[in-house]
Structures are given as structure tokens and as C-alpha cells.
Design an enzyme around this catalytic site. Structure first.
Site, PDB file in Angstrom:
ATOM      1  CD  GLU A 196      -1.713  -2.370   1.630  1.00 38.33           C
ATOM      2  OE1 GLU A 196      -0.529  -2.580   1.963  1.00 38.33           O
ATOM      3  OE2 GLU A 196      -2.609  -3.237   1.699  1.00 38.33           O
ATOM      4  CG  HIS A 256     -12.080  -5.902   6.062  1.00 37.38           C
ATOM      5  ND1 HIS A 256     -11.236  -6.420   7.011  1.00 37.38           N
ATOM      6  CD2 HIS A 256     -11.577  -6.306   4.864  1.00 37.38           C
ATOM      7  CE1 HIS A 256     -10.274  -7.126   6.410  1.00 37.38           C
ATOM      8  NE2 HIS A 256     -10.464  -7.069   5.117  1.00 37.38           N
TER       9      HIS A 256
END
Lengths: 340, 324
Positions: free
Chosen positions: B59, B128
Site C-alpha cells: 500500500e 474492514h
């Protein structure tokens, strides 16, 4: 180009770059005295304020690598980046103006020492965050590849950076996408005030790069001719096949982490040994062997001193940025909404 | 006009922009196979692997490379999966993308769109499910967008790419399948709210998935004689002060509802700014300050429901709670 084939002219050019960096760093250091409040100083007298990271003693890495770069090559640098910027061809006066925080500086006083950039020569910015330039270099290499041609990105970082995640991520990425990046680990053996070796497992920078699949070499980073030759070979390989290469240049940080850091945490012997390997002195010996005269080097030194003195005078006389500039260059969308 | 899902609308918009502008590239995990939510379906086949770039699970470098691409003249669209994972790229967003233009004295710009979906997504638990738009809205240099409809996911994605700024683009994971008519020729502007339902008793400002709960709440409230004006903010920063203030000047009350944690949420900023400017009663409604749990009863504790919105609206206008 091997050291034996080195022309006197090229050797003097390398020396000149190093002399200009050395003179710049010395002048910046002088102007920064008392410039960091955290070390108990009042900022009132200092012309250069805040943390100033000097590359004194590391000039050969910047000079040798950048000698092999073209104007259309890109470069990312670090918080200790004055040398890279000078060697890539930036204006010393505009750099000094930026260190002084003046409107005429490269960044209009918005960046200072840690953020100097000159996009006109492909210098995409110094960076205050260790290893942050690695992903940026990788992305810039994608842009070069889409553009076509054989330009490359030179990505400088220090030995401390190899312990951050972006080092692994960026090298792996450049490897799988075969991107034209010359990764340069400028290993000055100190991570702020901690010796990097004690914080680094395994065999270090080059071994890690090779393990990831990025080939490279290690050189004496105080030998500008060795750095130049290694950079010449690696950059030629990159331009030929478009894939990344790694240069591990081992040097030494003569000064403290920042200019006002006396570096009392390390031994005098260690520093004394390093001073014996001063890259300018080493180059002078080699230039003499090539038939160069001491007087020629003295003239280069004097010229560099004069150039820096003029830059300091110009910076000292230059205006501060208008306070209104604090609110510009932020974003276009909602540009007037900074007050909300 | 075509009937499109929220995810297909964005995919179509990106396809159109990539066709028009060779500087636009897409990078991120799984984009070559269309993305895990299908947001990039067909793009690599159309534009090749050099412009639709598959990346490792890295990322920091996905975002950092996008900054380098942007500084070198490209306009990257960055896939970061979900905002929870985008946290691995916080330095690259906050210290690099948001700062480069200013730090370098205007020499470099960072035109990129970082897609980091937010929100609850049934059974996805604490890592999430977050809505962190307020974190990014706090950072000078960033634009923050949160579309709630297929039409907006088409138009705002195009506007975000065209803006020239680093844009944090927050789709909602529970909206991917939402279908509606989409006019692909409609041009949207960032920073402009949408009036979704007129009303007279109070102004309800919301965004993203909560818009749909807000509209349901307004319908319920109407049956009780409470008229709620619903404004979809669409852009979190810069938020549309003019639209919010104009509505509140008419209704005299403001309620802000969002899925993010209430404490320090962006609703607090809107409420404070409105109270300062207009001196009207304000109220916030967001999630309690708890991580999102996995089991339905735990997850539901974090959910802002239409019922809770109606209750907050009633309280704001001083109406007695139903049955009281």
C-alpha cells in the site's frame, strides 16, 4: 569508464562538484548556528533555522552518481540532499535563498533545507521522511517508461532507509515491473544518533537488494572516481535493458545528525579516521597522479568559495515571502476555504 | 440514460476518462482482473498492463508511486481496496500527496484520485468497516469525496480525476449493487451538495450510504408531520457551506447524520460551523465510539438507523417521542 582512463578534465569536473557542495555545506552550517530551539538556542541570530542535515564528507556519492545523469533523468533525494541537488545542476543561489527562507528560494520559502526541489532539472524533491523517496522514484519511473526513451530515475536514500518498509516494497516493485531506477544507498553509517550497523540484521543494503533480485555493486563512497565508474556502468545497464540497479556507496557522516548536533555519542578516533578519508583529499591525490596541478584545485576551491559567498550575500539581502503566500499552492478545489 | 449499478457507473466513468486522456493510469492490487469489487472490469483489456497496473500488496508504494507518477506528469487513479488498508499508506497520503505542491513552492502538483471505500459491510468486523473521512478532511491539501448514488459515482469520479488535486475518493461498500438511471453526459463539480428532499422543519445533512437511511427517515417523519430537508453533501472537503447555510436559514435547525464515529466525526465540524454562523440549534448523530464487531448484534450497535435519525430529528424540534 575505468579510473585509469579517466580524463583530467572529467576528474576536475568531479572535484569541482564536490568543492561546491563542501563550500555550500560549510556556509549553511555557519549560517545555522543557534538555529534549532530544541538544542537550547535562541533562533534570533540564525539565518538558517530548524534542522539542517549536512552531507559534509559524503560529497563523492552525489558528485559521482549525478555525473552520469542527464537533464532528462529524474532524481529523488533525502533530508540530507543538498549535495544531490547541487550535483544535478541546481542553482546554488536559489538553494541558499531557500535555506534562508526567502521569497527568491526554490520553494519561495515554503520548504527549506529538507524540501528543496527543482523540477526544471528533474529534481523531484528532497524529503523529510526516511525512505519516502523510494516509492516516488518508482512511480516517476513508470511515467518515464510510458513516455519512451532511455531516461532513468536516480533514487538516493540513506542506510537508515533500508530498515523501512518502502525499501522492500519499492525494490520489489521496480524488479517485477522492470523499471529504470538507479537505487543509491548513501551509507553514512549513522541513523540520526544511532549506529546503523547495530540496528540492521544480516548483511545489509546490497545483500538485501540482491535478495530481492535487484543487482548492484558496492563502492567506496568516498572515492569519487569509483562512484563515478560504478554509476556509469549501472546507468548504462539501466538505459540498455530498462531494469533497476543498486549502488551501495559506503561513506561517513562527518558532522552530527543536524548541524547543531556535536555528535558526542561517537569516538574521536572514529571521526579522525574518517577525516583521513576526506573525499576531496582523496580526489586531489588522484588528480595529481593524473598530472593535475594543485594550483588548479586551489583555483576551483577559491571559485566555489566566491560563488557561495555571493549566494549567502544574495540570500541575506533577499526579501521574506509575503505572508499571503502561506495560503497559496495548497489545492485548487476549495482554494479559498483555508479559513473555514 | 442507462440503468447502472453504483460500481458499473464508476467503471464506465473511468473507462471514458482513460480513453480521452492518455495521462490517466490506474494502479493497485487486482486491477488487471477487474478489482475485487469489479470497479476496474475490462480496463486492462482496453488499455493494457502499462496503464492498468497490477501491483503487489504494497500500500505504501501503491500510494507513493502514484505521487511519483503525478509529479512526473501522469494522473493516476489509485486502488487501495478499503480505507482500513489505506492506513498503511498514511505517510504517502498525508506527508507526500497532500504536501508536495505546497512544500515545493508550487513546482509540482499531485493530480491523483485515491479510491478507498468506507463503511459497514455486513460481517466484515473491525478492520474492514470503518468510515474515516474526517481524518482526511483534516489534512490541508486533500479533497474528500463520498458519492451516494450511481449518478454521482459516475460524475464525481470524472470530476475528481479532472480536478488536478489529490482527491480521497470514498465509495461505500454496501452501495456497489445500488442501481439507478445514470446520465453519462452529466458533468459534476466537486464541493457542491445535492438537495435530495425538500422540507421545512429541519435540515438533515448527510452523505454516502447514510443518505438512503436519511431519506427513509424523512419519509417516516413526514407521516408524523415532521418535514425534513435532506442534503447530500457529496464532497466532504470542501463542504458546501452555502447550500447548508441556505437550507438552515430556511428551516432553523440542523441535524448531521453519518456512519462514522460521532466523536470527532465530520458532522461535528458542520454542526459547529453552522452554530457559529447562524446560532441555530444543531445536533449530531453518528456511531458510538466502539470498534465494529463481527456478530450482527455487535455490528448493529455501530449502525446509524433510520429510526435513530427520526428520533434525533424529533428531539431537535422538541417534538415528544412517539408513544410518550
Amino acid at each position: 569508464m575505468s579510473a585509469i582512463e579517466m580524463s583530467l578534465e572529467h576528474a576536475l569536473a568531479l572535484y569541482r562538484t564536490m568543492a561546491r557542495i563542501r563550500a555550500f555545506e560549510n556556509a549553511a552550517e555557519e549560517a545555522s548556528k543557534g538555529g534549532v530551539a530544541a538544542f537550547g538556542a535562541s533562533l534570533a541570530q540564525a539565518k538558517v533555522r530548524g534542522p539542517l542535515h549536512l552531507s559534509t564528507g559524503q560529497e563523492a556519492v552525489a558528485a559521482g552518481v549525478c555525473a552520469q545523469l542527464r537533464t532528462d533523468d529524474l532524481l529523488t533525494s533525502t533530508h540530507r540532499g543538498h549535495g544531490h541537488t547541487i550535483a544535478k545542476g541546481a542553482s546554488i543561489e536559489r538553494m541558499m535563498c531557500e535555506l534562508f527562507g526567502r521569497a527568491t528560494g526554490y520553494n519561495g520559502g515554503k520548504g527549506g533545507s529538507m524540501h528543496i526541489a527543482d523540477f526544471s532539472i528533474g529534481m523531484l524533491g528532497a524529503n523529510g521522511v526516511v525512505a519516502a523517496g523510494i516509492p516516488i522514484a518508482v512511480g516517476a519511473a513508470h511515467a518515464l517508461r510510458l513516455r519512451g526513451g532511455d531516461a532513468l530515475v536516480a533514487c538516493f536514500f540513506g542506510d537508515g532507509a533500508i530498515n523501512r518498509g518502502p525499501f522492500l516494497e519499492g525494490l520489489n516493485w521496480a524488479g517485477i515491473h522492470r523499471l529504470p531506477v538507479l537505487f543509491v544507498c548513501e551509507d553514512n553509517r549513522w541513523s540520526a544518533t544511532t549506529e546503523t550497523g547495530a540496528m540492521t540484521a544480516g548483511e545489509g543494503a546490497l545483500a538485501r537488494a540482491q535478495a530481492i533480485g535487484v543487482p548492484g555493486v558496492a563502492v567506496n563512497g568516498n572515492d569519487v572516481f569509483a562512484v563515478d565508474a560504478a554509476a556509469a556502468a549501472l546507468s548504462a545497464q539501466i538505459r540498455a535493458d530498462g531494469a533497476p540497479r543498486f549502488l551501495h556507496a559506503v561513506t561517513y557522516r562527518i558532522k552530527g545528525h543536524v548541524s547543531v548536533d556535536a555528535a558526542a555519542y561517537r569516538s574521536h578516533d572514529e571521526v579522525a579516521r574518517a577525516l583521513e578519508q576526506d573525499p576531496l583529499e582523496l580526489a586531489a591525490i588522484r588528480i595529481a597522479a593524473l598530472g593535475g596541478e594543485r594550483a588548479a584545485l586551489a583555483a576551483i576551491d577559491a571559485q566555489a568559495q566566491a560563488e557561495i559567498a555571493a549566494a549567502v550575500a544574495a540570500a541575506d539581502a533577499a526579501p521574506w515571502p509575503a505572508q499571503s503566500a502561506a495560503y497559496t499552492d495548497i489545492q485548487d478545489t476549495g482554494a479559498e476555504r483555508w479559513r473555514d | 440514460m442507462a440503468r447502472l449499478s453504483y460500481v458499473q457507473a464508476a467503471c464506465n466513468a473511468l473507462h471514458a476518462v482513460m480513453q480521452q486522456d492518455a495521462r490517466v493510469v490506474t494502479l493497485g492490487e487486482d486491477v488487471g482482473r477487474g478489482g475485487v469489487f469489479g470497479q476496474y472490469r475490462g480496463l486492462q483489456q482496453a488499455f493494457g498492463a502499462e496503464r492498468v497496473i497490477d501491483t503487489p500488496i504494497s500500500e505504501a508504494t501503491i500510494m507513493g508511486a502514484a505521487v511519483g507518477m503525478a509529479l512526473a506528469g501522469l494522473r493516476p487513479v489509485v486502488e487501495l481496496r478499503v480505507v482500513d488498508f489505506a492506513l498503511c499508506a498514511m505517510d504517502e497520503v498525508v506527508n507526500q500527496a497532500a504536501k508536495a505542491r505546497y512544500m515545493f513552492g508550487g513546482q509540482g502538483r499531485v493530480p491523483l484520485v485515491a479510491r478507498m471505500p468506507i463503511g459497514l459491510w455486513r460481517g466484515s468486523a473491525a478492520q474492514h468497516s470503518q468510515s474515516l473521512e474526517a481524518w482526511y478532511a483534516h489534512v490541508p491539501g486533500l479533497v474528500v469525496v463520498a458519492p451516494a448514488t450511481p449518478q454521482d459515482n459516475h460524475g464525481l469520479l470524472g470530476a475528481a480525476i479532472a480536478s488536478g488535486d489529490p482527491v480521497i475518493y470514498m465509495e461505500h461498500k454496501e452501495l456497489w449493487g445500488l442501481e439507478d438511471e445514470v446520465d453519462p453526459t452529466r458533468i459534476e463539480r466537486l464541493g457542491v451538495a445535492a438537495l435530495r428532499r425538500p422540507g421545512s422543519d429541519l435540515t438533515l445533512v448527510t452523505w454516502s450510504r447514510t443518505l438512503h437511511d436519511a431519506l427513509a427517515a424523512a419519509e417516516t417523519a413526514q407521516d408524523e408531520g415532521l418535514s425534513i430537508e435532506v442534503i447530500d453533501l457529496r464532497t466532504i472537503w470542501p463542504w458546501d457551506r452555502e447550500a447548508v447555510f441556505a437550507s438552515v436559514q430556511k428551516t432553523g435547525r440542523l441535524l448531521v447524520a453519518h456512519e462514522a464515529v460521532q466523536a470527532g466525526g465530520f458532522g461535528a465540524e458542520i454542526a459547529a460551523a453552522t452554530a457559529e454562523a447562524l446560532g441555530v440549534p444543531v445536533r449530531r448523530l453518528g456511531a458510538p465510539r466502539i470498534p465494529v464487531g463481527y456478530a450482527p448484534p455487535l455490528e448493529d450497535a455501530a449502525r446509524v438507523t433510520p429510526q435513530a435519525i427520526v428520533a434525533a430529528a424529533r428531539e431537535l424540534v422538541g417534538a415528544p417521542a412517539r408513544g410518550a
